[in-house]
Design a protein around this motif. Sequence first.
Motif, PDB file in Angstrom:
ATOM      1  N   ALA A 158     -21.048  29.714 -11.752  1.00  0.00           N
ATOM      2  CA  ALA A 158     -21.195  30.979 -12.471  1.00  0.00           C
ATOM      3  C   ALA A 158     -21.799  32.020 -11.551  1.00  0.00           C
ATOM      4  CB  ALA A 158     -22.084  30.792 -13.698  1.00  0.00           C
ATOM      5  N   LEU A 159     -21.580  33.287 -11.886  1.00  0.00           N
ATOM      6  CA  LEU A 159     -22.222  34.401 -11.210  1.00  0.00           C
ATOM      7  C   LEU A 159     -23.033  35.186 -12.234  1.00  0.00           C
ATOM      8  CD1 LEU A 159     -19.370  35.865  -8.948  1.00  0.00           C
ATOM      9  CD2 LEU A 159     -21.078  34.145  -8.339  1.00  0.00           C
ATOM     10  N   LYS A 160     -24.121  35.798 -11.749  1.00  0.00           N
ATOM     11  CA  LYS A 160     -24.977  36.619 -12.615  1.00  0.00           C
ATOM     12  C   LYS A 160     -25.095  38.026 -12.055  1.00  0.00           C
ATOM     13  CE  LYS A 160     -29.008  37.389 -11.861  1.00  0.00           C
ATOM     14  NZ  LYS A 160     -29.831  38.542 -11.317  1.00  0.00           N
ATOM     15  N   LEU A 161     -25.050  39.025 -12.942  1.00  0.00           N
ATOM     16  CA  LEU A 161     -25.197  40.423 -12.542  1.00  0.00           C
ATOM     17  C   LEU A 161     -26.304  41.073 -13.358  1.00  0.00           C
ATOM     18  CD1 LEU A 161     -24.055  42.924 -10.960  1.00  0.00           C
ATOM     19  CD2 LEU A 161     -22.662  43.375 -13.008  1.00  0.00           C
ATOM     20  N   LEU A 162     -27.315  41.619 -12.677  1.00  0.00           N
ATOM     21  CA  LEU A 162     -28.367  42.377 -13.342  1.00  0.00           C
ATOM     22  C   LEU A 162     -27.909  43.819 -13.500  1.00  0.00           C
ATOM     23  CD1 LEU A 162     -32.158  42.067 -12.757  1.00  0.00           C
ATOM     24  CD2 LEU A 162     -31.122  44.333 -12.836  1.00  0.00           C
ATOM     25  N   VAL A 163     -28.145  44.380 -14.692  1.00  0.00           N
ATOM     26  CA  VAL A 163     -27.712  45.737 -15.013  1.00  0.00           C
ATOM     27  C   VAL A 163     -28.910  46.514 -15.550  1.00  0.00           C
ATOM     28  CG1 VAL A 163     -26.045  47.139 -16.278  1.00  0.00           C
ATOM     29  CG2 VAL A 163     -25.479  44.761 -15.702  1.00  0.00           C
ATOM     30  N   ILE A 164     -29.175  47.694 -14.983  1.00  0.00           N
ATOM     31  CA  ILE A 164     -30.273  48.540 -15.453  1.00  0.00           C
ATOM     32  C   ILE A 164     -29.758  49.472 -16.552  1.00  0.00           C
ATOM     33  CG2 ILE A 164     -31.952  50.310 -14.825  1.00  0.00           C
ATOM     34  CD1 ILE A 164     -32.555  47.605 -13.593  1.00  0.00           C
ATOM     35  N   PHE A 165     -30.438  49.450 -17.699  1.00  0.00           N
ATOM     36  CA  PHE A 165     -30.096  50.357 -18.800  1.00  0.00           C
ATOM     37  C   PHE A 165     -31.177  51.419 -18.927  1.00  0.00           C
ATOM     38  CE2 PHE A 165     -30.758  51.804 -23.121  1.00  0.00           C
ATOM     39  CZ  PHE A 165     -29.490  52.192 -23.522  1.00  0.00           C
TER      40      PHE A 165
ATOM     41  N   ALA B  63     -27.698  45.839 -25.840  1.00  0.00           N
ATOM     42  CA  ALA B  63     -26.825  44.826 -26.434  1.00  0.00           C
ATOM     43  C   ALA B  63     -25.653  45.473 -27.149  1.00  0.00           C
ATOM     44  CB  ALA B  63     -27.627  43.952 -27.393  1.00  0.00           C
ATOM     45  N   ALA B  64     -25.907  46.587 -27.818  1.00  0.00           N
ATOM     46  CA  ALA B  64     -24.819  47.289 -28.509  1.00  0.00           C
ATOM     47  C   ALA B  64     -23.789  47.810 -27.507  1.00  0.00           C
ATOM     48  CB  ALA B  64     -25.392  48.441 -29.332  1.00  0.00           C
ATOM     49  N   GLU B  65     -24.252  48.229 -26.340  1.00  0.00           N
ATOM     50  CA  GLU B  65     -23.348  48.807 -25.340  1.00  0.00           C
ATOM     51  C   GLU B  65     -22.607  47.748 -24.520  1.00  0.00           C
ATOM     52  OE1 GLU B  65     -24.598  52.246 -22.750  1.00  0.00           O
ATOM     53  OE2 GLU B  65     -24.496  50.679 -21.210  1.00  0.00           O
TER      54      GLU B  65
ATOM     55  N   GLU C 182     -26.302  39.590 -33.757  1.00  0.00           N
ATOM     56  CA  GLU C 182     -25.247  40.370 -34.403  1.00  0.00           C
ATOM     57  C   GLU C 182     -24.451  41.201 -33.395  1.00  0.00           C
ATOM     58  OE1 GLU C 182     -27.283  42.765 -37.217  1.00  0.00           O
ATOM     59  OE2 GLU C 182     -27.659  41.127 -38.636  1.00  0.00           O
ATOM     60  N   LEU C 183     -25.139  41.690 -32.361  1.00  0.00           N
ATOM     61  CA  LEU C 183     -24.518  42.635 -31.432  1.00  0.00           C
ATOM     62  C   LEU C 183     -23.816  41.975 -30.253  1.00  0.00           C
ATOM     63  CD1 LEU C 183     -27.411  45.258 -31.294  1.00  0.00           C
ATOM     64  CD2 LEU C 183     -25.161  45.593 -32.355  1.00  0.00           C
ATOM     65  N   ILE C 184     -24.229  40.756 -29.894  1.00  0.00           N
ATOM     66  CA  ILE C 184     -23.700  40.096 -28.699  1.00  0.00           C
ATOM     67  C   ILE C 184     -22.616  39.113 -29.115  1.00  0.00           C
ATOM     68  CG2 ILE C 184     -24.282  38.636 -26.730  1.00  0.00           C
ATOM     69  CD1 ILE C 184     -27.196  39.749 -27.019  1.00  0.00           C
ATOM     70  N   SER C 185     -21.430  39.288 -28.560  1.00  0.00           N
ATOM     71  CA  SER C 185     -20.292  38.471 -28.998  1.00  0.00           C
ATOM     72  C   SER C 185     -20.246  37.103 -28.340  1.00  0.00           C
ATOM     73  CB  SER C 185     -18.983  39.217 -28.740  1.00  0.00           C
ATOM     74  OG  SER C 185     -18.817  39.472 -27.354  1.00  0.00           O
ATOM     75  N   SER C 186     -20.997  36.910 -27.264  1.00  0.00           N
ATOM     76  CA  SER C 186     -21.041  35.625 -26.560  1.00  0.00           C
ATOM     77  C   SER C 186     -22.338  34.902 -26.906  1.00  0.00           C
ATOM     78  CB  SER C 186     -21.003  35.876 -25.052  1.00  0.00           C
ATOM     79  OG  SER C 186     -22.214  36.510 -24.641  1.00  0.00           O
TER      80      SER C 186
END
Length: 290
Positions: free
Chosen positions: A122-129, A181-183, A216-220
Motif C-alpha cells: 500500500a501507499l499513503k499520502l498525507l493531505v493538508i486541509f 472527510a466530507a471533501e 457517515e461521510l467516509i465511503s471506505s
Amino acid sequence: MLNNSHLAQLTRPSGAFAMLAIDQREALRNMIAAHRGTPVTDEQVRAFKLQAARTLTPFSSAVLIDKQFALDEAIDQGAVSPGCALIAAADRFESAHGELVGRTHIDPAVDPAGYAARGVRALKLLVIFRPDENPEPRVSMVETFIRQCRNAGLISIIEPLSRRPLNGAGVDLDAGIIQTAAELGSLGADLYKSEVPHHGLASEGEVRNACARLTELISSPWVVLSSGVPEPLFPKAVQWACAEGASGFLAGRAVWASCLGSPDIAHSLSTDAVDRLKRLCEIVDETVVA
C-alpha cells in the motif's frame, strides 16, 4: 476502491487494522533531539526506525515507513516481520506557514510499480486541509494518487490533517476534521486515516458523535492516527472510534514516542511499546465489526 480481500492484506485475522506508523521525518528528529539536547543525525533517525520495525512489526498487521530515511533499508535488511504488510509513504513534506509540515506533494521518488515489485502492499499520502484554501489542488492530488495506486495494484491510503486557516480567521480544527472527510472521504481511496476528533480530550459522547459522523461521510473503511492524542488516552479513543464505525488504527507516537526518553530505547521498545501495541490490538479485535 479495492475489495475487502485486498484490504485483508493489512488487517489482523479479526478483520481489524492494527498498523504501526514510523514514517515521521523531521518531527521524529525533533522528538529525539528533545531528549538528547544535541543535534540528531540522519543515521540516528534511521537507526531508531529500523529498531522499531524489527521490534514492533511482529505485533502489527502493517507498518508505514518513509523512503527519506528507512524504507529501502527496511526492505534490504528484512527489518519487517514476514507477517506484517509494508506500506510506503508516498508523500513529500515541505515546511511552510511556520509549520514543520505546511505543504505536501506526491513524492516522484516513490515509484508505485517498483515498490510493488519489492513487496510493498500500500501507499499513503498525507493531505493538508485548510478551510480557506482552494480545494481543487488537494482534490486533484488525491485523485492522481488513487489512480497511481490502482494502476500499480496497490492499496491507497489517504491521511488528511486539519490545519489552521491562513487568513487569520478563528481555528476550529475539529470542524476541519469533519469538513475534510466530507471533501475527501468519497473520492475512492481504499482506506482513510483520520485524526481523532477533539484529540480524545472531550467527553465520550462528543468524541463518539464526531466519529459516527466520520463513518457517515467516509465511503471506505477508516482508521485513526495518534498524533495530538495524549498517550494514556489513545486506547480509549481507539475504542470509542471503533465503536462508532472505525476499523482500527495506524499510529506511531502513542506506541513508541515515550520510549525516546528512555536510557535504553531498545529495551523500552521491546517491553513498554510492545505492551502498548498488544493492548491496542486487543481493543480493535474486541471492538471492530469486520
